[in-house]
Design an enzyme around this catalytic site. Structure first.
Site, PDB file in Angstrom:
ATOM      1  N   ASN A  44      -2.640   3.942   4.919  1.00 47.62           N
ATOM      2  CA  ASN A  44      -1.785   2.995   5.636  1.00 47.62           C
ATOM      3  C   ASN A  44      -1.912   3.173   7.140  1.00 47.62           C
ATOM      4  O   ASN A  44      -2.008   2.198   7.904  1.00 47.62           O
ATOM      5  CB  ASN A  44      -0.319   3.200   5.246  1.00 47.62           C
ATOM      6  CG  ASN A  44       0.012   2.688   3.864  1.00 47.62           C
ATOM      7  OD1 ASN A  44      -0.771   1.979   3.247  1.00 47.62           O
ATOM      8  ND2 ASN A  44       1.179   3.060   3.369  1.00 47.62           N
ATOM      9  N   ARG A 372      -6.940 -12.348  -3.495  1.00 45.55           N
ATOM     10  CA  ARG A 372      -7.653 -11.067  -3.661  1.00 45.55           C
ATOM     11  C   ARG A 372      -8.069 -10.971  -5.124  1.00 45.55           C
ATOM     12  O   ARG A 372      -7.227 -10.807  -5.999  1.00 45.55           O
ATOM     13  CB  ARG A 372      -6.748  -9.882  -3.309  1.00 45.55           C
ATOM     14  CG  ARG A 372      -6.267  -9.856  -1.873  1.00 45.55           C
ATOM     15  CD  ARG A 372      -5.529  -8.554  -1.584  1.00 45.55           C
ATOM     16  NE  ARG A 372      -4.787  -8.601  -0.351  1.00 45.55           N
ATOM     17  CZ  ARG A 372      -5.292  -8.388   0.856  1.00 45.55           C
ATOM     18  NH1 ARG A 372      -6.577  -8.118   0.969  1.00 45.55           N
ATOM     19  NH2 ARG A 372      -4.535  -8.437   1.931  1.00 45.55           N
ATOM     20  N   ARG A 402      -7.368 -10.004   4.205  1.00 45.21           N
ATOM     21  CA  ARG A 402      -7.750  -8.825   4.973  1.00 45.21           C
ATOM     22  C   ARG A 402      -8.400  -7.757   4.109  1.00 45.21           C
ATOM     23  O   ARG A 402      -7.858  -7.296   3.120  1.00 45.21           O
ATOM     24  CB  ARG A 402      -6.521  -8.243   5.675  1.00 45.21           C
ATOM     25  CG  ARG A 402      -6.810  -6.995   6.500  1.00 45.21           C
ATOM     26  CD  ARG A 402      -5.571  -6.484   7.173  1.00 45.21           C
ATOM     27  NE  ARG A 402      -5.062  -7.441   8.122  1.00 45.21           N
ATOM     28  CZ  ARG A 402      -3.892  -7.310   8.756  1.00 45.21           C
ATOM     29  NH1 ARG A 402      -3.121  -6.280   8.487  1.00 45.21           N
ATOM     30  NH2 ARG A 402      -3.493  -8.216   9.621  1.00 45.21           N
ATOM     31  N   HIS A 432      -2.065 -18.382   0.732  1.00 42.54           N
ATOM     32  CA  HIS A 432      -1.557 -17.136   0.168  1.00 42.54           C
ATOM     33  C   HIS A 432      -0.846 -17.375  -1.165  1.00 42.54           C
ATOM     34  O   HIS A 432      -0.489 -16.429  -1.859  1.00 42.54           O
ATOM     35  CB  HIS A 432      -0.600 -16.482   1.179  1.00 42.54           C
ATOM     36  CG  HIS A 432      -0.218 -15.083   0.855  1.00 42.54           C
ATOM     37  ND1 HIS A 432       1.068 -14.732   0.458  1.00 42.54           N
ATOM     38  CD2 HIS A 432      -0.930 -13.935   0.863  1.00 42.54           C
ATOM     39  CE1 HIS A 432       1.118 -13.436   0.256  1.00 42.54           C
ATOM     40  NE2 HIS A 432      -0.071 -12.917   0.482  1.00 42.54           N
ATOM     41  N   TYR A 465       1.084  -2.980  -9.129  1.00 39.78           N
ATOM     42  CA  TYR A 465       2.093  -3.701  -8.358  1.00 39.78           C
ATOM     43  C   TYR A 465       3.088  -4.370  -9.301  1.00 39.78           C
ATOM     44  O   TYR A 465       2.704  -4.900 -10.344  1.00 39.78           O
ATOM     45  CB  TYR A 465       1.456  -4.810  -7.509  1.00 39.78           C
ATOM     46  CG  TYR A 465       0.525  -4.365  -6.412  1.00 39.78           C
ATOM     47  CD1 TYR A 465       0.136  -3.037  -6.250  1.00 39.78           C
ATOM     48  CD2 TYR A 465       0.001  -5.300  -5.520  1.00 39.78           C
ATOM     49  CE1 TYR A 465      -0.725  -2.659  -5.254  1.00 39.78           C
ATOM     50  CE2 TYR A 465      -0.862  -4.926  -4.498  1.00 39.78           C
ATOM     51  CZ  TYR A 465      -1.231  -3.606  -4.380  1.00 39.78           C
ATOM     52  OH  TYR A 465      -2.094  -3.233  -3.375  1.00 39.78           O
ATOM     53  N   ARG A 561      10.827  -3.663   0.847  1.00 37.95           N
ATOM     54  CA  ARG A 561       9.954  -2.491   0.701  1.00 37.95           C
ATOM     55  C   ARG A 561       9.444  -1.989   2.045  1.00 37.95           C
ATOM     56  O   ARG A 561       9.432  -0.787   2.308  1.00 37.95           O
ATOM     57  CB  ARG A 561       8.756  -2.826  -0.196  1.00 37.95           C
ATOM     58  CG  ARG A 561       7.720  -1.699  -0.255  1.00 37.95           C
ATOM     59  CD  ARG A 561       6.648  -1.966  -1.294  1.00 37.95           C
ATOM     60  NE  ARG A 561       5.946  -3.210  -1.091  1.00 37.95           N
ATOM     61  CZ  ARG A 561       4.891  -3.362  -0.293  1.00 37.95           C
ATOM     62  NH1 ARG A 561       4.421  -2.340   0.402  1.00 37.95           N
ATOM     63  NH2 ARG A 561       4.281  -4.524  -0.190  1.00 37.95           N
ATOM     64  N   HIS A 589       6.344  -5.488  -5.286  1.00 38.80           N
ATOM     65  CA  HIS A 589       5.638  -6.609  -4.677  1.00 38.80           C
ATOM     66  C   HIS A 589       6.292  -7.957  -4.967  1.00 38.80           C
ATOM     67  O   HIS A 589       5.955  -8.965  -4.346  1.00 38.80           O
ATOM     68  CB  HIS A 589       4.185  -6.611  -5.180  1.00 38.80           C
ATOM     69  CG  HIS A 589       3.242  -7.428  -4.370  1.00 38.80           C
ATOM     70  ND1 HIS A 589       2.675  -8.592  -4.836  1.00 38.80           N
ATOM     71  CD2 HIS A 589       2.758  -7.255  -3.119  1.00 38.80           C
ATOM     72  CE1 HIS A 589       1.875  -9.097  -3.915  1.00 38.80           C
ATOM     73  NE2 HIS A 589       1.904  -8.311  -2.858  1.00 38.80           N
TER      74      HIS A 589
END
Length: 678
Positions: A44, A372, A402, A432, A465, A561, A589
């Site tokens: 991270n 993704r 990303r 998205h 997730y 979160r 998530h």
């Protein structure tokens, strides 16, 4: 009414990463999982420096007038960031050295220092190096005259002080070699006849063989460095409007991927640090002191030695009782709505449904958005099979996801070659939304079947997730979803939505309206409440609406979160707002938004967080859950998370992340897994 204050976005993110570090420090977390939380923290932080710190450094190149709109000067913020990171890294080192290494040793897993090696072990490791690594090594020697080599992003290097043996002036040179993690594991097991498992860091294996790397030199000590480089193609995610363009103009004057941080061993001599700074053309603020070892993300690959008791208990996803029993998913969805809750339940049903569509002669068309997909994707394989079966398949691939650009483009090429109609990223907008629509020719008329999700069509992340997905034939929802895909295909128009909340068209306004409705109810003396769960709460307009709702007396409970810029519990501003954050075995998530609304309790699941970029600069879809039983199940889950006393933290005004605690002990993720087994 003046706007209320906000936490700084970057400092709030660092506070979130401190919660990750808390998991590494928690003795209730299995030992090897604690190492993985160190890896998550490290990974991270690397991304934070590549993106956020790189962008802030770019801002320093702008004129003061351009910076007037920012809540803090980037130079001052960088100083605060550096202080917070240094404090966290000291805690990181203490957790690793004083807690985890002794705990590993008590389990018979010994991560040794070179000083602790016996002569026999040293001999074994020198032989191992000669057989496995020496031919792959590419060391270089730097002096004042040599040009600096290109330092790879995020790769770890070892710098060794060297003095030539064939000259008299003994000028210091510096040996530079990359850690060969492509050729060897980061943790090398010493295959020697001693009890337990003996490991040595790959870094130290090289240190034992410095003489072989640099023949013709006397050598001194060796120190680790790591360089983070700018990932500046993600500016649109971090800033908005005219400021992005100004930063881009500043970046045009620089090389792509310029350094943002050189992490070096704090024991490195000043002369060597100064040499590296000058030789690599780094600024003073690029130089960050660290520990003896870097790239702790490699702890993802720490060997387990099949020690199951040191890991989380396996939680294989449960079958969905209704979807598992049906012969046809189309029939099951036509009968009623269904909710899939991963990773507690299987994601496989989405792939199974697509494969059923491939074989179904009545299916005529498929539309899907992919954000993704992963290196391996059964979803993409099914879409290719559908195109080869003469279905009309339209796939929107977001190539600006990303760090996932490469697999997304690879799959896009494969699908296009198979006859799939592939659409790519839109100017100024990321797609998205996690949406899938299937058209089926049925006796009365064509019918649409839909999947709305809060997470990606990615089988790997669906095991890690927590996300929810809705399977439905509700005509109000499927008709409007077709309008979303039509907009993506035509790149024009102003679609009208009543049931779906779609960014950038209606999502923001509908959320504002829902909060304002609760304000009006509270002012009228009626019950008013908001319960929402998300990854991040950053958007200033939403936060100001929540502040006004709190001042009106609305009870607001938020489960966030990551980033949270809202400051809870401030007298006269946010007294009725409480914010909690849950970190555990799975990454939270799901996005869910529940409003009291006079007892009607409208509930939305979404792909979007309450972030400016999600509300204004992305195609996002929030979808209502109309089925009463499913809505209650989601509400019960949100209340379960709110009742967590094991993994929930308060997000307080000081950003200290205290655990909620209390009795009885409730661990929401464990309880959710148990409930869905029934």
């Amino acid at each position: 009414m003046a706007d209320g204050p906000l936490f700084n976005r970057d400092l709030s993110w660092l506070s979130f990463n401190a919660r990750v570090l808390q998991e590494a420090a928690d003795p209730n977390v299995p030992l090897l999982e604690r190492l993985k939380f160190l890896a998550i923290y490290s990974s991270n932080l690397d991304e934070f420096f590549r993106v956020r710190v790189a962008s802030l450094r770019s801002l320093l190149r702008l004129k003061k007038k351009s910076l007037a709109a920012l809540d803090v000067h980037p130079g001052q913020l960088l100083i605060q960031i550096k202080r917070m990171v240094q404090t966290q890294q000291r805690a990181f080192g203490r957790i690793y050295r004083e807690e985890l290494l002794p705990a590993l040793a008590s389990e018979g897993i010994h991560v040794l220092s070179p000083e602790a090696l016996s002569p026999e072990q040293v001999g074994y490791l020198r032989q191992w190096y000669a057989e496995h690594l020496h031919d792959a090594m590419k060391p270089v020697v730097l002096g004042e005259a040599e040009a600096a080599p290109f330092i790879e992003n995020q790769a770890q290097y070892l710098v060794t002080l060297l003095w030539p043996t064939d000259v008299l002036d003994w000028q210091t040179h510096y040996g530079l070699v990359a850690l060969p993690t492509a050729h060897a594991p980061r943790f090398v097991e010493i295959d020697y006849d001693v009890p337990g498992h003996q490991l040595l860091m790959l870094d130290d294996v090289l240190r034992l063989n410095i003489d072989r790397l640099y023949p013709g030199f006397e050598h001194g000590d060796t120190y680790a460095i790591k360089l983070s480089r700018d990932a500046d193609l993600y500016l649109e995610d971090e800033f908005e409007g005219d400021l992005v363009e100004k930063i881009r103009k500043a970046l045009d004057k620089r090389e792509t991927g310029v350094p943002t941080r050189l992490l070096y061993d704090a024991l490195t001599p000043y002369s060597a640090v100064s040499f590296l700074q000058e030789h690599l053309r780094l600024a003073k603020e690029d130089m960050v002191a660290g520990g003896r070892y870097h790239n702790f993300r490699d702890f993802f690959g720490f060997p387990s030695f099949d020690q199951r008791h040191l890991q989380f208990a396996p939680k294989p996803p449960h079958p969905h009782s209704e979807l598992e029993a049906t012969e046809s998913l189309f029939d099951a969805i036509a009968e009623r709505d269904h909710l899939i809750h991963v990773p507690y339940q299987k994601f496989d049903y989405v792939v199974q449904w697509l494969n059923e569509a491939v074989a179904d002669a009545d299916v005529s068309a498929i539309w899907i958005s992919l954000y993704r997909v992963g290196d391996e994707s059964a979803v993409c394989e099914a879409l290719i099979a559908a195109a080869e079966a003469s279905k009309r398949v339209t796939v929107f691939v977001e190539v600006k996801a990303r760090f996932d650009e490469e697999p997304n483009l690879t799959w896009a090429d494969r699908m296009e070659a198979a006859g799939v109609r592939v659409l790519y990223s839109m100017p100024d907008l990321k797609v998205h939304a996690k949406i899938l629509l299937i058209e089926r020719q049925e006796p009365e008329a064509p019918r649409y079947y839909a999947y709305f999700g809060t997470g990606n069509f990615n089988a790997k992340t669906a095991r890690l997730y927590t996300d929810m997905g809705l399977l439905t034939v509700e005509a109000h929802l499927t008709t409007e979803l077709r309008a979303v895909f039509r907009f993506l295909e035509e790149r024009a128009g102003d679609p009208h939505f009543v049931h779906l909340l779609v960014a950038p068209f209606t999502l923001r306004d509908r959320f504002h309206a829902a909060i304002n409705h609760e304000i009006a109810e509270a002012k009228a003396g009626r019950p008013a409440e908001i319960l929402a769960k998300m990854n991040a709460l950053e958007d200033p307009q939403i936060i100001q609406h929540l502040y006004r709702a709190s001042q009106a007396g609305v009870r607001i409970r938020l489960i966030v979160r990551g980033i949270c810029r809202l400051i809870p519990g401030v007298e006269g501003l946010s007294e009725t707002i409480e914010v909690r954050s849950i970190l555990g075995q799975f990454l939270e998530h799901t996005r869910a938004f529940l409003f009291h609304q006079g007892g009607e309790q409208p509930l939305y699941l979404a792909s979007a967080d309450w972030m400016t970029r999600n509300l204004d600069r992305r195609i996002e879809v929030a979808f209502p859950v109309y089925d009463a039983a499913l809505r209650q199940r989601i509400i019960d889950h949100l209340e379960l998370q709110w009742a967590d006393t094991a993994k929930a933290r308060h997000l307080d005004a000081e950003q200290t992340n205290p655990y909620v605690g209390g009795a009885p002990r409730v661990e929401a993720q464990e309880e959710a897994y148990t409930r869905l087994a029934q």
